[in-house]
Structure formats: C-alpha cells, structure tokens
Design a protein around this motif. Structure first.
Motif, PDB file in Angstrom:
ATOM      1  N   TYR A  59       5.288  12.121   7.308  1.00  0.00           N
ATOM      2  CA  TYR A  59       6.096  10.967   6.917  1.00  0.00           C
ATOM      3  C   TYR A  59       5.655  10.363   5.596  1.00  0.00           C
ATOM      4  CZ  TYR A  59       7.553  11.612  11.699  1.00  0.00           C
ATOM      5  OH  TYR A  59       8.016  12.159  12.853  1.00  0.00           O
ATOM      6  N   ASP A  60       4.455  10.693   5.156  1.00  0.00           N
ATOM      7  CA  ASP A  60       4.001  10.209   3.858  1.00  0.00           C
ATOM      8  C   ASP A  60       4.870  10.748   2.723  1.00  0.00           C
ATOM      9  OD1 ASP A  60       1.967   8.578   4.833  1.00  0.00           O
ATOM     10  OD2 ASP A  60       0.537  10.238   4.873  1.00  0.00           O
ATOM     11  N   ALA A  61       5.576  11.850   2.965  1.00  0.00           N
ATOM     12  CA  ALA A  61       6.497  12.382   1.958  1.00  0.00           C
ATOM     13  C   ALA A  61       7.606  11.371   1.675  1.00  0.00           C
ATOM     14  CB  ALA A  61       7.083  13.708   2.423  1.00  0.00           C
ATOM     15  N   ALA A  62       8.126  10.747   2.723  1.00  0.00           N
ATOM     16  CA  ALA A  62       9.169   9.733   2.546  1.00  0.00           C
ATOM     17  C   ALA A  62       8.593   8.473   1.910  1.00  0.00           C
ATOM     18  CB  ALA A  62       9.823   9.401   3.883  1.00  0.00           C
ATOM     19  N   VAL A  63       7.407   8.100   2.339  1.00  0.00           N
ATOM     20  CA  VAL A  63       6.768   6.894   1.803  1.00  0.00           C
ATOM     21  C   VAL A  63       6.467   7.068   0.316  1.00  0.00           C
ATOM     22  CG1 VAL A  63       4.768   5.365   2.002  1.00  0.00           C
ATOM     23  CG2 VAL A  63       5.842   6.275   4.068  1.00  0.00           C
ATOM     24  N   ALA A  64       6.063   8.257  -0.086  1.00  0.00           N
ATOM     25  CA  ALA A  64       5.752   8.519  -1.498  1.00  0.00           C
ATOM     26  C   ALA A  64       6.984   8.371  -2.380  1.00  0.00           C
ATOM     27  CB  ALA A  64       5.163   9.915  -1.653  1.00  0.00           C
ATOM     28  N   ARG A  73      10.403  -4.852   4.476  1.00  0.00           N
ATOM     29  CA  ARG A  73      10.268  -4.595   3.037  1.00  0.00           C
ATOM     30  C   ARG A  73       8.859  -4.142   2.713  1.00  0.00           C
ATOM     31  NH1 ARG A  73      14.226  -5.724  -0.430  1.00  0.00           N
ATOM     32  NH2 ARG A  73      15.877  -7.096   0.281  1.00  0.00           N
ATOM     33  N   GLY A  74       8.786  -3.265   1.746  1.00  0.00           N
ATOM     34  CA  GLY A  74       7.495  -2.825   1.237  1.00  0.00           C
ATOM     35  C   GLY A  74       7.068  -1.466   1.765  1.00  0.00           C
ATOM     36  N   ARG A  75       6.343  -0.767   0.924  1.00  0.00           N
ATOM     37  CA  ARG A  75       5.888   0.583   1.250  1.00  0.00           C
ATOM     38  C   ARG A  75       4.961   0.607   2.475  1.00  0.00           C
ATOM     39  NH1 ARG A  75       3.643   2.714  -3.843  1.00  0.00           N
ATOM     40  NH2 ARG A  75       5.730   2.842  -4.670  1.00  0.00           N
ATOM     41  N   ASP A  76       4.063  -0.368   2.579  1.00  0.00           N
ATOM     42  CA  ASP A  76       3.142  -0.399   3.733  1.00  0.00           C
ATOM     43  C   ASP A  76       3.896  -0.615   5.038  1.00  0.00           C
ATOM     44  OD1 ASP A  76       0.942   0.037   2.105  1.00  0.00           O
ATOM     45  OD2 ASP A  76       0.429  -2.098   1.968  1.00  0.00           O
ATOM     46  N   ALA A  77       4.848  -1.523   5.034  1.00  0.00           N
ATOM     47  CA  ALA A  77       5.640  -1.775   6.241  1.00  0.00           C
ATOM     48  C   ALA A  77       6.479  -0.542   6.593  1.00  0.00           C
ATOM     49  CB  ALA A  77       6.532  -2.992   6.036  1.00  0.00           C
ATOM     50  N   PHE A  78       6.992   0.127   5.575  1.00  0.00           N
ATOM     51  CA  PHE A  78       7.756   1.355   5.773  1.00  0.00           C
ATOM     52  C   PHE A  78       6.867   2.414   6.433  1.00  0.00           C
ATOM     53  CE2 PHE A  78       9.949   5.064   3.409  1.00  0.00           C
ATOM     54  CZ  PHE A  78      10.939   5.194   4.355  1.00  0.00           C
ATOM     55  N   ARG A  79       5.663   2.591   5.937  1.00  0.00           N
ATOM     56  CA  ARG A  79       4.719   3.563   6.511  1.00  0.00           C
ATOM     57  C   ARG A  79       4.353   3.182   7.944  1.00  0.00           C
ATOM     58  NH1 ARG A  79       3.184   6.907   8.876  1.00  0.00           N
ATOM     59  NH2 ARG A  79       1.592   8.458   8.521  1.00  0.00           N
ATOM     60  N   LEU A 132      13.202   5.491  -3.881  1.00  0.00           N
ATOM     61  CA  LEU A 132      13.942   4.940  -2.759  1.00  0.00           C
ATOM     62  C   LEU A 132      13.804   3.423  -2.766  1.00  0.00           C
ATOM     63  CD1 LEU A 132      15.422   5.311  -0.041  1.00  0.00           C
ATOM     64  CD2 LEU A 132      13.172   5.589   1.014  1.00  0.00           C
ATOM     65  N   THR A 133      14.934   2.721  -2.910  1.00  0.00           N
ATOM     66  CA  THR A 133      14.894   1.262  -2.914  1.00  0.00           C
ATOM     67  C   THR A 133      15.501   0.657  -1.649  1.00  0.00           C
ATOM     68  OG1 THR A 133      16.983   1.124  -4.131  1.00  0.00           O
ATOM     69  CG2 THR A 133      14.929   1.116  -5.428  1.00  0.00           C
ATOM     70  N   ASP A 134      16.387   1.417  -0.979  1.00  0.00           N
ATOM     71  CA  ASP A 134      17.020   0.905   0.231  1.00  0.00           C
ATOM     72  C   ASP A 134      17.297   2.072   1.163  1.00  0.00           C
ATOM     73  OD1 ASP A 134      18.317  -1.703   1.340  1.00  0.00           O
ATOM     74  OD2 ASP A 134      19.763  -0.125   1.779  1.00  0.00           O
ATOM     75  N   ASP A 135      16.948   1.904   2.437  1.00  0.00           N
ATOM     76  CA  ASP A 135      17.104   2.952   3.437  1.00  0.00           C
ATOM     77  C   ASP A 135      17.668   2.315   4.696  1.00  0.00           C
ATOM     78  OD1 ASP A 135      16.836   5.030   5.270  1.00  0.00           O
ATOM     79  OD2 ASP A 135      14.764   5.487   4.730  1.00  0.00           O
TER      80      ASP A 135
END
Length: 140
Positions: A22-27, A48-54, A116-119
């Motif tokens: 899943y780090d591929a998506a986070v990157a 919101r945010g990369r950490d929350a996404f991960r 990626l700005t919105d998912d």
C-alpha cells in the motif's frame, strides 16, 4: 499520449497495492491528499494527509487481512494540472471463517502533476458490512 502514461502509472501502482504494498499508493499521494471511503462501516473515512491515508490502509489490513484489490479497468481525462482518473477494482479474499469475499469498488481520483490530491472510493457497503460482521464474529 499523456493519458496513456497516467493509465500506466495507475496500473503499476495498483499492481503493487493489489499485492499488499500500500505504500505504492501513499507514495503517489500529495502531502495534503484527501481520501474518502464512503459508507458507515469500520472502513468509512474522510481524512486528509499522507499519514492518515497510510493509516487507513493499516485499518483495512486489520479488519480484512489478506483481502486483495485487483484493477479491472482505468480511464483518464484532463490535463496534467487536473487529471481525473476512474478505476474499477475487484475486491477478493477469504474471511476468517473460510467464506469467500467478493466485492466491486469504483475509485474516482484527481491528480495534479502526477500527484494524488483526491481519492474517493465507493464499494458495495452492504456486502462490506456483512463481511466485517463475519470477521468480528469469528473467534481469533
């Protein structure tokens, strides 16, 4: 040509994420990415945010370990500064009690300059909720 490159990027990212990386998506995510997983389930999110996404992927793995995501189709439209991507995913695996889990998800993405700005993810929440209930009812 640009849209073909975007489709290839999304396919490559989903190939890795579908295998559990899943780090591929986070990157691919911008630092202020917005992620929404619609539905009133343990996986429902608006963050919101990369950490929350991960962290959401960690939650996904905790609730549905071994479930895999497979990209079925992807389309892309727009310009590099605002690209819209739609993806269809198959969600499959085996629940803790041995029953198979099958679902379909649609993902609506916005990319800006490849980030990626919105998912937004839409999945059959009735099937997901039933699977989560089975997972939690089965003794570990």
């Amino acid at each position: 040509m640009y849209h073909a490159i975007v489709r290839t990027l999304v396919r490559r990212t989903w190939r890795r994420a579908g295998a559990g990386d899943y780090d591929a998506a986070v990157a691919m995510a911008a630092p202020d990415v917005r992620f929404r997983f619609l539905g009133d389930t343990a996986l429902g999110a608006d963050l919101r945010g990369r950490d929350a996404f991960r962290n959401w992927f960690d939650t996904f793995e905790q609730h549905l370990p071994g479930i895999r995501l497979e990209l079925v189709d992807v389309i892309a439209n727009g310009w590099p500064w605002k690209t819209t991507v739609a993806a269809q995913l198959n969600v499959t695996g085996t629940l803790a009690d041995g029953t198979p889990y099958r679902n379909t998800a649609i993902q609506w993405l916005t990319l800006r300059w490849g980030r990626l700005t919105d998912d937004l993810v839409l999945e059959d929440t009735l099937a997901l909720d039933a699977a989560l209930r089975r997972q939690h009812a089965f003794p570990a």
